[in-house]
Design a protein around this motif. Structure first.
Motif, PDB file in Angstrom:
ATOM      1  N   VAL A  20      48.847  35.727  41.145  1.00 42.54           N
ATOM      2  CA  VAL A  20      48.360  34.263  40.395  1.00 42.54           C
ATOM      3  C   VAL A  20      48.929  33.860  40.004  1.00 42.54           C
ATOM      4  CG1 VAL A  20      45.986  35.902  41.319  1.00 42.54           C
ATOM      5  CG2 VAL A  20      46.907  35.686  38.857  1.00 42.54           C
ATOM      6  N   GLU A  21      49.489  34.251  39.168  1.00 43.37           N
ATOM      7  CA  GLU A  21      50.280  32.884  37.960  1.00 43.37           C
ATOM      8  C   GLU A  21      51.157  32.057  38.302  1.00 43.37           C
ATOM      9  OE1 GLU A  21      50.909  34.149  33.686  1.00 43.37           O
ATOM     10  OE2 GLU A  21      50.118  35.719  34.185  1.00 43.37           O
ATOM     11  N   GLY A  22      51.828  32.271  39.738  1.00 42.49           N
ATOM     12  CA  GLY A  22      52.641  32.080  41.207  1.00 42.49           C
ATOM     13  C   GLY A  22      54.414  32.191  40.350  1.00 42.49           C
ATOM     14  N   VAL A  23      55.292  31.242  40.878  1.00 39.69           N
ATOM     15  CA  VAL A  23      56.073  31.491  40.777  1.00 39.69           C
ATOM     16  C   VAL A  23      56.827  29.715  40.563  1.00 39.69           C
ATOM     17  CG1 VAL A  23      56.376  33.743  42.360  1.00 39.69           C
ATOM     18  CG2 VAL A  23      56.890  31.054  43.170  1.00 39.69           C
ATOM     19  N   ASN A  24      58.693  29.678  39.855  1.00 36.58           N
ATOM     20  CA  ASN A  24      59.431  28.858  39.854  1.00 36.58           C
ATOM     21  C   ASN A  24      60.521  28.840  41.387  1.00 36.58           C
ATOM     22  OD1 ASN A  24      57.796  27.346  37.967  1.00 36.58           O
ATOM     23  ND2 ASN A  24      58.867  28.916  36.433  1.00 36.58           N
TER      24      ASN A  24
ATOM     25  N   ILE B 190      54.052  27.734  41.428  1.00 35.83           N
ATOM     26  CA  ILE B 190      53.869  26.931  43.079  1.00 35.83           C
ATOM     27  C   ILE B 190      52.674  28.407  43.425  1.00 35.83           C
ATOM     28  CG2 ILE B 190      54.117  27.244  45.387  1.00 35.83           C
ATOM     29  CD1 ILE B 190      57.088  26.098  44.352  1.00 35.83           C
ATOM     30  N   LYS B 191      52.157  27.914  43.293  1.00 30.80           N
ATOM     31  CA  LYS B 191      50.875  29.433  43.150  1.00 30.80           C
ATOM     32  C   LYS B 191      49.104  28.938  44.480  1.00 30.80           C
ATOM     33  CE  LYS B 191      48.444  28.040  39.215  1.00 30.80           C
ATOM     34  NZ  LYS B 191      47.735  27.985  37.936  1.00 30.80           N
ATOM     35  N   ARG B 192      48.589  29.675  44.443  1.00 28.42           N
ATOM     36  CA  ARG B 192      47.630  29.798  46.166  1.00 28.42           C
ATOM     37  C   ARG B 192      46.892  28.879  45.561  1.00 28.42           C
ATOM     38  NH1 ARG B 192      45.775  36.194  46.186  1.00 28.42           N
ATOM     39  NH2 ARG B 192      44.732  35.840  44.353  1.00 28.42           N
ATOM     40  N   ILE B 193      46.192  28.228  46.518  1.00 28.73           N
ATOM     41  CA  ILE B 193      45.383  27.118  46.143  1.00 28.73           C
ATOM     42  C   ILE B 193      43.757  27.572  46.307  1.00 28.73           C
ATOM     43  CG2 ILE B 193      43.737  25.738  47.241  1.00 28.73           C
ATOM     44  CD1 ILE B 193      46.220  25.152  49.116  1.00 28.73           C
ATOM     45  N   GLU B 194      42.869  27.365  45.315  1.00 33.04           N
ATOM     46  CA  GLU B 194      41.338  28.055  44.745  1.00 33.04           C
ATOM     47  C   GLU B 194      40.521  28.104  46.092  1.00 33.04           C
ATOM     48  OE1 GLU B 194      41.220  29.601  41.568  1.00 33.04           O
ATOM     49  OE2 GLU B 194      43.363  29.126  41.365  1.00 33.04           O
TER      50      GLU B 194
ATOM     51  N   LYS C 207      39.085  26.531  55.962  1.00 39.56           N
ATOM     52  CA  LYS C 207      37.913  27.875  56.124  1.00 39.56           C
ATOM     53  C   LYS C 207      38.637  29.713  55.741  1.00 39.56           C
ATOM     54  CE  LYS C 207      33.586  25.205  56.112  1.00 39.56           C
ATOM     55  NZ  LYS C 207      32.820  25.118  57.230  1.00 39.56           N
ATOM     56  N   TYR C 208      39.763  29.400  57.109  1.00 42.63           N
ATOM     57  CA  TYR C 208      40.071  30.492  57.762  1.00 42.63           C
ATOM     58  C   TYR C 208      40.794  30.284  56.824  1.00 42.63           C
ATOM     59  CZ  TYR C 208      43.176  33.590  60.288  1.00 42.63           C
ATOM     60  OH  TYR C 208      44.176  34.356  60.334  1.00 42.63           O
ATOM     61  N   TYR C 209      41.881  29.754  56.365  1.00 41.97           N
ATOM     62  CA  TYR C 209      43.119  30.035  55.561  1.00 41.97           C
ATOM     63  C   TYR C 209      42.130  30.753  54.039  1.00 41.97           C
ATOM     64  CZ  TYR C 209      46.134  27.618  58.212  1.00 41.97           C
ATOM     65  OH  TYR C 209      46.915  26.464  58.856  1.00 41.97           O
ATOM     66  N   SER C 210      41.416  29.991  53.939  1.00 41.71           N
ATOM     67  CA  SER C 210      40.738  31.073  52.045  1.00 41.71           C
ATOM     68  C   SER C 210      39.515  31.892  52.613  1.00 41.71           C
ATOM     69  CB  SER C 210      39.527  30.074  51.952  1.00 41.71           C
ATOM     70  OG  SER C 210      38.585  30.664  50.405  1.00 41.71           O
ATOM     71  N   ILE C 211      39.431  32.001  53.545  1.00 44.37           N
ATOM     72  CA  ILE C 211      39.171  33.411  53.877  1.00 44.37           C
ATOM     73  C   ILE C 211      39.408  33.973  54.294  1.00 44.37           C
ATOM     74  CG2 ILE C 211      37.554  34.889  56.403  1.00 44.37           C
ATOM     75  CD1 ILE C 211      36.155  32.794  56.576  1.00 44.37           C
ATOM     76  N   LEU C 212      41.035  34.637  54.829  1.00 47.50           N
ATOM     77  CA  LEU C 212      41.687  35.420  54.411  1.00 47.50           C
ATOM     78  C   LEU C 212      42.699  35.816  53.446  1.00 47.50           C
ATOM     79  CD1 LEU C 212      43.780  37.175  56.850  1.00 47.50           C
ATOM     80  CD2 LEU C 212      45.513  34.999  57.063  1.00 47.50           C
ATOM     81  N   THR C 213      42.637  34.585  52.878  1.00 50.93           N
ATOM     82  CA  THR C 213      43.040  34.733  50.903  1.00 50.93           C
ATOM     83  C   THR C 213      42.113  36.028  50.760  1.00 50.93           C
ATOM     84  OG1 THR C 213      44.969  33.081  51.565  1.00 50.93           O
ATOM     85  CG2 THR C 213      44.287  33.890  49.399  1.00 50.93           C
ATOM     86  N   TYR C 214      40.822  35.291  50.565  1.00 45.20           N
ATOM     87  CA  TYR C 214      40.011  35.949  49.326  1.00 45.20           C
ATOM     88  C   TYR C 214      39.701  36.837  49.973  1.00 45.20           C
ATOM     89  CZ  TYR C 214      42.153  32.016  46.772  1.00 45.20           C
ATOM     90  OH  TYR C 214      42.845  31.426  45.719  1.00 45.20           O
TER      91      TYR C 214
END
Length: 154
Positions: A47-51, A70-74, A86-93
């Motif tokens: 969750v802290e991301g990458v460089n 670079i990290k995922r969108i909240e 919405k779909y991306y959020s459902i799959l991710t979270y």
């Protein structure tokens, strides 16, 4: 015809908290002339991301490409009108609580990240390098951030 030569860094590993994690890093040239760098992990997303770093193979020094990690969108608001978000959020979270279902979920995230550039951006697993020169060979490095510090990359 526009041609850019690039190097694929297949696996970058580092040690953190006494266990190994690896990132598979793939770079590819698209029709728009940009290099798309995507990375995939064998563990839960950090969750802290990458460089992201790049170097011309004729150089020894790496150049950091991103200003902030670079990290995922909240999580997306349930009132959002964008069905893709919405779909991306459902799959991710919505990672399954049952460990038996986790493999299927990881496969779905991997497949979506491979085939859908917008999802790869949403999930924080892609960087688009718009600053390349014809005929140069580049190498890309993705480094995780853990506890506010970059992990050891290779």
């Amino acid at each position: 015809m526009k041609k850019i030569i690039f190097v694929i860094s297949l696996v970058i590993s580092y040690q953190a908290l006494n266990y190994a994690q690896s990132l598979a890093v793939v770079a590819g040239l698209k029709d728009d002339g940009f290099v798309y760098v995507r990375w995939f992990s064998n563990s839960t997303f950090n969750v802290e991301g990458v460089n992201i770093y790049k170097r011309d193979l004729s150089e020894n020094q790496w150049t950091k490409l991103n200003q902030s990690p670079i990290k995922r969108i909240e999580d997306v608001s349930k009132t959002s009108q964008d069905s893709s978000l919405k779909y991306y959020s459902i799959l991710t979270y919505n990672k399954p609580a049952d460990p038996d279902d986790e493999g299927t979920w990881k496969l779905a995230v991997l497949a979506q990240g491979i085939f859908d550039s917008d999802f790869a951006d949403f999930y924080g697993m892609q960087y688009i390098d718009r600053n390349t020169e014809n005929g140069k060979t580049y190498e890309y490095k993705v480094v995780r951030i853990t506890n506010g510090v970059e992990g050891e990359g290779s």
